[in-house]
Write a protein that holds these residues in place. Structure first.
Motif, mmCIF file in Angstrom:
data_model
loop_
_atom_site.group_PDB
_atom_site.id
_atom_site.type_symbol
_atom_site.label_atom_id
_atom_site.label_comp_id
_atom_site.label_asym_id
_atom_site.label_seq_id
_atom_site.Cartn_x
_atom_site.Cartn_y
_atom_site.Cartn_z
ATOM 1 N N ALA A 237 1.008 -1.174 0.110
ATOM 2 C CA ALA A 237 -0.035 -0.040 -0.073
ATOM 3 C C ALA A 237 0.804 1.325 0.015
ATOM 4 N N ALA A 238 1.884 1.153 0.513
ATOM 5 C CA ALA A 238 2.814 2.369 0.612
ATOM 6 C C ALA A 238 3.382 2.617 -0.469
ATOM 7 N N TYR A 239 3.563 1.831 -1.375
ATOM 8 C CA TYR A 239 4.213 2.105 -2.783
ATOM 9 C C TYR A 239 2.927 2.206 -3.694
ATOM 10 N N ILE A 240 2.037 1.654 -3.664
ATOM 11 C CA ILE A 240 0.857 1.796 -4.580
ATOM 12 C C ILE A 240 0.432 3.170 -4.346
ATOM 13 N N ALA A 241 0.110 3.777 -3.148
ATOM 14 C CA ALA A 241 -0.392 5.134 -2.965
ATOM 15 C C ALA A 241 0.372 6.135 -3.638
ATOM 16 N N GLU A 242 1.586 5.838 -3.637
ATOM 17 C CA GLU A 242 2.536 7.172 -4.373
ATOM 18 C C GLU A 242 2.429 6.892 -5.737
ATOM 19 N N THR A 243 2.098 5.753 -6.353
ATOM 20 C CA THR A 243 2.013 5.561 -7.767
ATOM 21 C C THR A 243 0.646 6.111 -8.166
ATOM 22 N N ILE A 244 -0.593 5.818 -7.568
ATOM 23 C CA ILE A 244 -1.772 6.303 -7.706
ATOM 24 C C ILE A 244 -1.786 7.930 -7.510
ATOM 25 N N ARG A 245 -1.035 8.467 -6.508
ATOM 26 C CA ARG A 245 -0.956 9.746 -6.157
ATOM 27 C C ARG A 245 -0.441 10.450 -7.671
ATOM 28 N N ALA A 246 0.560 10.026 -7.979
ATOM 29 C CA ALA A 246 1.130 10.451 -9.276
ATOM 30 C C ALA A 246 0.274 10.268 -10.354
ATOM 31 N N GLY A 247 -0.482 9.267 -10.488
ATOM 32 C CA GLY A 247 -1.455 9.200 -11.620
ATOM 33 C C GLY A 247 -2.568 10.252 -11.638
ATOM 34 N N ILE A 248 -3.039 10.397 -10.344
ATOM 35 C CA ILE A 248 -3.987 11.476 -10.233
ATOM 36 C C ILE A 248 -3.501 12.888 -10.705
ATOM 37 N N GLN A 249 -2.295 13.265 -10.054
ATOM 38 C CA GLN A 249 -1.653 14.529 -10.385
ATOM 39 C C GLN A 249 -1.634 14.524 -11.864
ATOM 40 N N ALA A 250 -1.438 13.486 -12.662
ATOM 41 C CA ALA A 250 -0.892 13.587 -14.122
ATOM 42 C C ALA A 250 -2.300 13.683 -14.932
ATOM 43 N N VAL A 251 -3.703 13.663 -14.368
ATOM 44 C CA VAL A 251 -4.711 13.861 -15.174
ATOM 45 C C VAL A 251 -4.745 15.207 -15.555
ATOM 46 N N VAL B 195 -1.497 4.839 -14.608
ATOM 47 C CA VAL B 195 -0.662 3.875 -13.542
ATOM 48 C C VAL B 195 -0.627 2.425 -13.564
ATOM 49 N N LEU B 196 -1.410 2.008 -14.331
ATOM 50 C CA LEU B 196 -1.612 0.522 -15.136
ATOM 51 C C LEU B 196 -0.386 -0.341 -15.009
ATOM 52 N N PRO B 197 0.670 0.462 -15.907
ATOM 53 C CA PRO B 197 2.005 -0.350 -15.894
ATOM 54 C C PRO B 197 2.977 -0.291 -14.840
ATOM 55 N N PRO B 198 3.019 0.862 -14.057
ATOM 56 C CA PRO B 198 3.666 0.807 -12.882
ATOM 57 C C PRO B 198 3.046 -0.154 -11.592
ATOM 58 N N LEU B 199 1.693 -0.409 -11.684
ATOM 59 C CA LEU B 199 1.015 -1.264 -10.779
ATOM 60 C C LEU B 199 1.258 -2.715 -11.026
ATOM 61 N N THR B 200 1.667 -2.973 -12.401
ATOM 62 C CA THR B 200 1.920 -4.296 -12.899
ATOM 63 C C THR B 200 3.218 -4.483 -12.137
ATOM 64 N N ASN B 201 4.058 -3.697 -12.256
ATOM 65 C CA ASN B 201 5.461 -3.726 -11.541
ATOM 66 C C ASN B 201 5.262 -3.830 -10.155
#
Length: 309
Positions: free
Chosen positions: A173-187, A218-224
């Motif tokens: 969750a700690a890593y996924i949260a930062e990934t999703i945050r970056a995706g939201i800010q990229a919209v 963020v689908l590609p980094p979520l796959t990672n």
């Protein structure tokens, strides 16, 4: 006749000798030496590297004891005894534990990402502390804390599957949260403004407009992250298990101790690759597909702006 002799020569004398040519080693008449171009130097360096690599491979081939390597790593009798249990039990449990941890990590990570972007300061503080704390801790300590610390602290014992899910979920969750945050800010902000202009509330805009677009990004980094959780599931052996609960790493360790051969480790490594390599291809395919989609949208928006000017 004397007037024609203007060079200063006297009748009957030989004309002055021609000036001597520079010696062969002199640089007077020699063209400057051509220096190698950058491309030529790169070819020479590449050729030297290839030669060193080929020499190293040949040295290994000549010096290696291939009979001992075959007995240690490629013992077919030992490998045959691992099947089908390594697939039906160990590989199946690894996938099951990974899915459990990823499900919890994704849900908790989405909440943390929204808290990190919240206008309420305590939410941002709680999210930031959680993310930095669990990103800084080794996953092994989290497994030990969940498997040993929680039973001691609360005088209770969680089911083993729940322990694994909680440990993997807390870390992921700690890593996924930062990934999703970056995706939201990229919209693009224009999407938010368009939704608000249609009368949507901030909550509805976030749920129906921003989050779906962020997940596409963020689908590609979520796959990672899923690949990383697959490998972190090997830490479940710290919690102990029966034969039916073993994942790949613990199964390989037990088989290594039983057979005194590295063949089980090789087989288990191949099983991990069966999971991670397809996920890597999926990640690259998603990145290429959605990357092209974003590029097309940006080009269309740019063309629209240019036409309106």
């Amino acid at each position: 006749m004397a007037g024609n002799n203007t060079v200063g020569t006297v009748a009957g004398e030989d004309p002055p000798a021609a000036p001597p040519r520079p010696a062969a080693g002199s640089t007077g008449d020699q063209p400057p030496k051509r220096k190698m171009s950058k491309r030529q130097r790169a070819k020479v360096i590449r050729g030297v590297q290839y030669a060193i690599l080929i020499a190293a491979v040949l040295l290994i081939i000549v010096a290696a004891d291939w009979g001992q390597i075959q007995r240690a790593f490629f013992n077919m009798d030992v490998a045959a005894n691992l099947f089908p249990t390594v697939i039906t039990v160990a590989l199946g449990n690894t996938i099951f534990y990974t899915v459990l941890g990823f499900a919890l990590g994704l849900g908790l990570g989405l909440v943390l990402a929204l808290m990190r972007l919240s206008s309420v300061a305590p939410y941002r503080w709680i999210s930031g502390i959680y993310i930095e704390f669990f990103r800084g801790l080794p996953a092994m300590l989290v497994f030990l804390a969940v498997g040993v610390g929680i039973p001691y602290a609360f005088d209770t014992r969680l089911d083993r599957n729940v322990q694994i899910m909680v440990a993997l979920g807390l870390v992921g969750a700690a890593y996924i949260a930062e990934t999703i945050r970056a995706g939201i800010q990229a919209v693009p902000k224009g999407q938010i403004e368009a939704a608000r202009s249609l009368g949507m509330s901030p909550t509805r805009t976030m749920i129906t407009v921003i989050i779906p677009q962020a997940f596409r990004i963020v689908l590609p980094p979520l796959t990672n992250e899923l690949i990383l959780l697959t490998k972190d599931s090997s830490l479940a052996f710290f919690l102990g298990s029966t034969l039916a609960q073993q994942e790949l790493a613990q199964f390989g360790r037990e088989a290594l101790n039983t057979n005194q051969s590295m063949t089980p480790v090789l087989v288990v490594g191949v099983c991990y690759l069966i999971i991670t390599i397809p996920l890597s291809f999926v990640s690259r395919a998603l990145e290429k597909r959605f990357g092209k989609g974003v590029a097309r949208k940006q080009a269309k928006a740019s063309a629209t702006r240019s036409g309106g000017q």
